[in-house]
Design an enzyme around this catalytic site. Structure first.
Site, PDB file in Angstrom:
ATOM      1  CG  ASP A   1      -9.610  -0.832   4.157  1.00  0.00           C
ATOM      2  OD1 ASP A   1      -9.805  -1.683   2.806  1.00  0.00           O
ATOM      3  OD2 ASP A   1      -8.897  -1.627   5.354  1.00  0.00           O
TER       4      ASP A   1
ATOM      5  CD  GLN B   1      -3.555  -5.005   6.518  1.00  0.00           C
ATOM      6  OE1 GLN B   1      -3.207  -4.163   6.074  1.00  0.00           O
ATOM      7  NE2 GLN B   1      -4.063  -5.956   5.655  1.00  0.00           N
TER       8      GLN B   1
ATOM      9  CE  LYS C   1      -3.698  -2.289   2.072  1.00  0.00           C
ATOM     10  NZ  LYS C   1      -3.807  -2.869   3.536  1.00  0.00           N
TER      11      LYS C   1
END
Ligand code: NAP
Length: 295
Positions: A120, A97, A53
């Site tokens: 997200d 994460q 990322k």
């Protein structure tokens, strides 16, 4: 002969567009978009995802930062970190994460993320907006699945799409997105899960088969109709002494026997994976534009 739904090529094309936009904004003296990540613990796969990322953020000219916490971080400490990022005007979007260590309640953490920075697309607010067809940050992997189908002009309207797996992060939102009354959707969707009876009978009816079951090479040739479009979301690391890394990546589909029956196939790796990261970049760009009132 099947054709590849090439996630790498698709992601390069989308990243080029994003990089051009970033250049145009910075040329006007604006700061670049900023994507942050919170990484808790030292899980190898999570570290790789976050590193990818970061790399992709830099490729398109974004600012990227990673906030690292040890595996024994408390829930309270993590919620404080989220509060800090929610209020930091220099950060447009961030991800936490997953998975998180056992002592931390994942849903509590997700609920704490500001919906305006939830790139997200995991918060209940964004999921609710998605289901209502309102403007939302869409969940990254399902958005990536739609992007790759769109990039290759795969006809979706009126097609029977079978989604294998109903997780909150992949199967359920994919089923929702592909059944919406929108361009690049309008499928008739069947959502399958572990209680589905006669699974192969259902998957064989799929014009478009999306597999997110989390079981290595689960889908075999007898489960797929000739000419189907196949999207394999699965990612598994399996030991392989012939590789320098000591492992190779396989999907949820037995590609060695299934691909030949299909019209289009996402490879693993290099299919949906690269698009997931690109979706994060697209969502961060969207958050940035919203912050600065850019249409
Ligand atoms: P998950 O949370 O484990 O969900 C798996 C789903 O498959 C569940 O809905 C489960 O049903 C269903 N299932 C399990 N066994 C089944 C069976 N024998 N027959 C029918 N259905 C069955 O997995 P996930 O998080 O959605 O991830 C799926 C895969 O995608 C994994 O390989 C993961 O590594 C990969 N992934 C890739 C990306 C990417 O960027 N490419 C992102 C996220 C995930 P129940 O609900 O009934 O238990």
């Amino acid at each position: 002969m099947f054709q590849l739904l090439d996630g790498k090529q698709t992601s390069i094309a989308i990243k080029d567009q994003i990089a051009n936009e970033v250049r145009a904004f910075t040329a006007k003296g604006m700061r670049p978009p900023h994507l942050a990540a919170i990484l808790v613990g030292d899980d190898g796969a999570s570290q790789t995802y976050v590193a990818n990322k970061e790399k992709s953020s830099h490729e398109v000219g974004f600012t990227s930062s990673v906030y690292r916490y040890s595996a024994n971080t408390s829930e309270e400490e993590l919620l404080k970190a989220i509060e800090f990022l929610n209020n930091d005007d220099d950060i447009d979007g961030f991800i936490v994460q997953l998975p998180l260590p056992k002592q931390i309640d994942e849903q509590k953490v997700i609920d704490a993320i500001s919906p305006n920075k939830d790139v997200d697309g995991f918060t209940p607010i964004n999921i609710g907006r998605m289901v209502l067809g309102e403007d939302a940050f869409l969940p990254a992997t399902p958005m990536g699945v739609c992007s790759i189908l769109e990039h290759y002009n795969i006809e979706t309207e009126g097609k029977h799409c079978v989604v294998l797996g109903r997780s909150n992060i992949v199967g359920t939102p994919v089923a929702n997105l592909l059944s919406r009354n929108k361009k690049g959707a309008n499928c008739t969707v069947t959502l399958c899960h572990s209680r589905t009876k006669n699974l192969p009978d259902i998957t064989r009816q799929a014009d478009i088969l999306i597999v997110a079951i989390g079981k290595p090479e689960f889908v075999t040739a007898d489960m797929v109709k000739d000419g189907a479009v196949l999207v394999d979301v699965g990612i598994h690391r399996i030991p392989d002494a012939t590789k320098k890394s000591g492992y190779r990546i396989i999907g949820d589909v037995k590609h060695s026997e299934v691909d030949a029956k299909c019209s289009w196939v996402t490879p693993v790796p290099g299919g949906v994976g690269p698009l997931t990261i690109v979706s994060l970049l697209q969502n961060t760009m969207k958050a940035y534009k919203k912050r600065f009132g850019i249409k």
